[in-house]
Design a protein around this motif. Structure first.
Motif, PDB file in Angstrom:
ATOM      1  N   SER A 296      52.563  74.959 -36.275  1.00  0.00           N
ATOM      2  CA  SER A 296      53.144  75.716 -37.391  1.00  0.00           C
ATOM      3  C   SER A 296      52.940  75.024 -38.721  1.00  0.00           C
ATOM      4  CB  SER A 296      54.643  75.922 -37.153  1.00  0.00           C
ATOM      5  OG  SER A 296      55.318  74.667 -37.150  1.00  0.00           O
TER       6      SER A 296
ATOM      7  N   ARG B 263      48.414  75.856 -38.831  1.00  0.00           N
ATOM      8  CA  ARG B 263      48.202  77.249 -38.463  1.00  0.00           C
ATOM      9  C   ARG B 263      46.738  77.682 -38.472  1.00  0.00           C
ATOM     10  NH1 ARG B 263      53.576  80.577 -40.534  1.00  0.00           N
ATOM     11  NH2 ARG B 263      55.040  78.872 -40.147  1.00  0.00           N
TER      12      ARG B 263
ATOM     13  N   GLN C 138      49.478  82.272 -45.507  1.00  0.00           N
ATOM     14  CA  GLN C 138      49.651  83.497 -44.742  1.00  0.00           C
ATOM     15  C   GLN C 138      50.499  84.465 -45.549  1.00  0.00           C
ATOM     16  OE1 GLN C 138      51.284  82.213 -40.927  1.00  0.00           O
ATOM     17  NE2 GLN C 138      49.233  82.021 -40.080  1.00  0.00           N
TER      18      GLN C 138
ATOM     19  N   ASP D  65      53.927  84.625 -47.467  1.00  0.00           N
ATOM     20  CA  ASP D  65      54.915  84.364 -46.427  1.00  0.00           C
ATOM     21  C   ASP D  65      55.011  82.890 -46.075  1.00  0.00           C
ATOM     22  OD1 ASP D  65      56.801  85.380 -44.481  1.00  0.00           O
ATOM     23  OD2 ASP D  65      55.310  84.922 -42.954  1.00  0.00           O
ATOM     24  N   TRP D  66      53.896  82.170 -46.202  1.00  0.00           N
ATOM     25  CA  TRP D  66      53.869  80.763 -45.811  1.00  0.00           C
ATOM     26  C   TRP D  66      52.690  80.075 -46.469  1.00  0.00           C
ATOM     27  CZ3 TRP D  66      49.986  78.062 -43.322  1.00  0.00           C
ATOM     28  CH2 TRP D  66      50.303  76.764 -42.891  1.00  0.00           C
TER      29      TRP D  66
END
Length: 609
Positions: A67, A70, A207, A295-296
Motif C-alpha cells: 500500500s 502500489r 491513484q 485518492d492517494w
C-alpha cells in the motif's frame, strides 16, 4: 558502471548500542527484505520445518506491491504463463478476502501469510544496518527497530538478501554491480556502447477516484507545472477520458543519479511531479476529470534498479533471448526486456523500450547465491544479472517465484548440511521437483509421481484419468493437461496394495488467464490490483473454475469408505490433504465450483510426505 567496493562499509555500531537493548535471535535461515521475493523465500523455508526470520524495514510487507507504493505485480507475458506457487496463493487469498482490492486489506493478506507460519519470526520496522563476517561467511546481521528502539541481532546458517538495494553487499564485501555494462562485455546489442553508472529510475505513484460529482483541486505553489508538451509518449491525450486507465509509472526520475544515496532528494522531486501531473489532468483543459479526485499519493519511491549481486553465474541478454534452458533452471521470466531511459521524465524521448524476450525463459539457480560469500543468497530485482537481463527479471511476479526458489533451496541446503553452492549440480533435480510439488511451474520440466504411486491408477467410472499423473499442470504449447468432469463425479485412485500415504495432493484449475472475469479491466486479469477507482467498478471473484466444495474418503483395504475431509469453502488451486495412514484407495468427489459448469483438475496424487 560502478563496481563493488567497501567504501560504504560501516566501521561499527555507534555508542547508542551500549545504551539501547539488543535482542538476540538464532535461526537457521534469515531473510532481509520483505517484498514479494523475501516474503516467499521466508515462507517457503518455514513450511519445510526450517526456523526462519524475516527482517523488513517497513511496517508492511510487499515492497513495491504494498500500500505504500502500489505498483502493479507483473510477470511473464502471454496466455498460460501466470506464475503459480506462493504468489498465486496470495492472489487467490486476496480475491476471496478482498474483492474490492483495498490496499490495506492486501497488506493484511501478505502479513497473514507470514504470521500463520509457526516457524517464521517476523520483524517489521527493522532496518538492517550491520553484518559480521568471518572466513567468507556471514555470522550475524543486526537491525534497528524504530518502534521498539532496540537492536535485533540475528545469527543464522544461511542468509538471503531480498532487500532490493542489496544492503548486505556493502556490509559484507560481497561483489556487486550498479549501472549498465558495455555492449562488448557480454555481447549484448541492446546495452550502451560504453559502461556507465546509469540505472532505471524510481516513481511515486498516484491513484484517483471517480466520485460522480464535481471535485476541485488546487495545487500547492511548490508543485511542478506542466503543459501538454511535457507528456510525449506518456499521458494519452487523444481523448479526454483516455488517462483513466493510467497507473502513472512514467512519473520517473533518478536513473542518472544514485538510486540509493540520492533517494530522499529524488523523492522530493517526485512528489512535486505527482502533484503537478494531477494539476494538469484536473485543470489543464485537455482531459475530462471533473468528477475525479486524487485518492492517494505515494511518498515512498518505488525502485526499479540499484545494486545487483554477482553470483556464480550472471544472466545476460543473450541468455534471455535464447530461452535460458539451463540444467539448473529454478524459475522463469517472460516480461519483455523493458529498459527505461535513465533520464525518465526529464527527457522528451520515449520513457522505455520494450526489447523482445521469449515467454518463458529460464533463470538458473546459480544466479541466486553469491560468488564470494559462502552462505549468502538473494532474490528479487538484485539477482545476478546484467542490466539488460535485469530489465526483464525485475518484475514482481518473477521476483516472487525467485524468492520461493531461494527459500526452498535454503531449506534443502540446511537439511543436507551444505552451503547454497553445494546443491549444484547434485541436488538440482531434487530442488526442481520440490518446487513443482509446491505448485511452481518450471518450463520444460514435469513433476514425477512419488514412489507411493507406483502402479496406481485413477478412474472416473470405467474411464481412466491418467492425465492427472502426467506431471504437467497447465495448458502447454496449446495442449491442455486437465481432466474434466461434472460435479458429483467420483475420481478413485487405486493402489496395487495397501501403502502408507502421507498426503493427497490436488491441483484445481485456477483459470490462469482469468477468462471467467469477463467484465474486468484488462489490467486486473494480469494481477488483481487496481489503479484508479471507477464508480461502476465490480468486485473481483474467485476464479469460477476452482472447486469450492469437495469430499475426500479413503479405503484402508477393507472396502469401507472412511471420510477424511469435507470442504465447503475452498478457494485455493493447490491442496495438500493429510492422510497419514495405510490405504488401498482414495475417493475424490467434487461437488461444486465457484461458477463453472464442469470440474477441472490438473493433478491428483499421493505422496509419502
Amino acid at each position: 558502471m560502478k563496481m563493488n567496493s567497501r567504501t560504504d562499509q560501516m566501521d561499527g555500531m555507534n555508542t547508542a548500542k551500549n545504551v539501547l537493548p539488543t535482542t538476540e535471535h538464532t535461526v537457521q535461515f534469515c531473510v532481509v527484505g520483505g517484498g514479494l521475493a523475501g516474503l516467499c523465500a521466508a515462507v517457503a523455508a518455514a513450511r519445510r520445518g526450517i526456523s526462519a526470520l524475516l527482517m523488513q524495514d517497513r511496517p508492511v510487507l510487499g515492497g513495491n506491491a504494498s500500500s505504500e507504493i502500489r505498483m502493479w505485480v507483473r510477470g511473464a507475458d502471454g496466455e498460460d504463463m501466470r506464475e503459480t506457487g506462493l504468489v498465486e496463493e496470495l492472489e487467490l487469498e486476496n480475491c476471496c478476502r478482498n474483492p474490492d482490492m483495498n490496499f490495506s486489506l492486501w497488506d493484511s493478506v501478505l502479513y497473514g501469510l507470514a504470521r500463520k507460519e509457526k516457524n517464521l519470526t517476523l520483524l517489521l520496522n527493522c532496518s538492517c544496518l550491520d553484518a559480521k563476517t568471518e572466513d567468507g561467511r556471514i555470522c550475524s546481521v543486526t537491525g534497528w527497530q524504530l518502534t521498539t528502539q532496540r537492536y535485533h541481532c540475528v545469527k543464522a546458517q544461511i542468509f538471503a538478501d531480498c532487500s532490493g538495494d542489496s544492503i548486505l553487499a556493502p556490509l559484507t564485501g560481497a561483489p556487486y554491480r550498479m549501472g549498465r555494462e558495455a555492449q562488448r562485455e557480454y555481447g549484448e546489442d541492446i546495452a550502451p556502447k560504453q559502461a556507465d553508472s546509469c540505472t532505471m529510475g524510481m516513481s511515486c505513484l498516484i491513484q484517483a477516484r471517480q466520485t460522480g460529482h464535481p471535485v476541485t483541486f488546487r495545487a500547492p505553489d511548490w508543485a511542478a507545472h506542466y503543459t501538454e508538451n511535457d507528456f510525449p509518449f506518456r499521458l494519452d491525450l487523444s481523448s479526454p477520458e483516455r488517462w483513466t486507465g493510467e497507473n502513472f509509472w512514467w512519473m520517473e526520475l533518478g536513473g542518472t543519479k544514485d538510486t540509493i544515496r540520492d533517494t530522499e532528494e529524488i523523492r522530493d522531486e517526485l512528489v512535486k511531479m505527482a502533484l503537478g501531473v494531477w494539476d494538469f489532468i484536473k485543470n489543464g483543459g485537455k482531459t475530462d476529470a471533473s468528477d475525479w479526485e486524487l485518492d492517494w499519493m505515494g511518498f515512498l519511491p518505488g525502485k526499479r534498479e540499484s545494486r545487483r549481486y554477482e553470483g556464480a553465474y550472471i544472466l545476460t541478454q543473450n541468455d534471455v533471448r535464447n530461452e535460458g534452458r539451463f540444467e539448473d533452471l529454478v524459475a522463469y521470466g517472460g516480461w519483455t526486456m523493458d529498459d527505461h531511459n535513465p533520464s525518465g521524465f526529464e527527457t522528451k524521448e520515449k520513457p522505455n523500450t520494450f526489447h523482445p524476450a521469449p515467454s518463458p525463459y529460464g533463470i538458473p539457480y546459480r544466479c541466486l547465491y553469491s560468488s564470494a560469500i559462502k552462505n549468502l543468497m538473494f532474490a528479487g530485482r538484485n539477482i545476478s544479472a546484467t542490466h539488460t537481463a535485469n530489465s526483464s527479471t525485475r518484475v514482481m511476479a518473477t521476483c516472487a517465484i525467485l524468492g520461493q526458489a531461494v527459500g526452498t533451496a535454503a531449506a534443502l541446503a540446511i537439511q543436507a548440511g551444505k552451503d547454497p553452492a553445494g546443491l549444484y549440480p547434485e541436488q538440482i533435480d531434487q530442488l526442481q521437483q520440490e518446487l513443482m510439488k509446491d505448485g511452481c511451474y518450471l518450463p520444460w520440466h514435469r513433476l514425477r509421481p512419488d514412489a507411493v504411486m507406483k502402479g496406481a491408477r485413477i478412474t472416473c467410472g470405467r474411464e481412466p484419468a491418467d492425465i492427472l499423473t502426467d506431471g504437467l499442470e497447465r495448458r502447454i504449447d496449446g495442449i491442455d493437461h486437465a481432466w474434466e468432469g461434472m460435479p458429483g463425479d467420483e475420481l478413485i485412485l487405486t493402489l496395487p496394495e495397501a501403502r502408507y500415504a502421507g498426503i493427497l495432493r490436488l491441483v484445481f484449475d485456477c483459470d490462469l488467464n482469468r477468462k471467467s472475469w469477463e467484465n474486468a479491466h484488462w489490467y486486473l486479469k494480469r494481477y488483481a490490483m487496481k489503479c484508479n477507482t471507477f464508480r461502476d467498478d465490480q468486485p473481483v471473484l474467485v476464479p469460477q473454475t476452482i472447486v469450492r466444495a469437495f469430499n475426500v474418503d479413503v479405503d484402508e483395504g477393507d472396502g469401507i469408505w472412511k471420510p477424511i475431509l469435507t470442504e465447503t469453502e475452498n478457494y485455493q488451486y493447490l491442496q495438500k490433504i493429510r492422510i497419514g495412514r495405510l490405504i488401498k484407495r482414495v475417493r475424490l468427489i467434487c461437488r461444486q465450483t465457484w461458477g463453472s459448469k464442469t470440474v477441472r483438475l490438473y493433478a491428483m496424487g499421493l505422496w509419502e510426505k
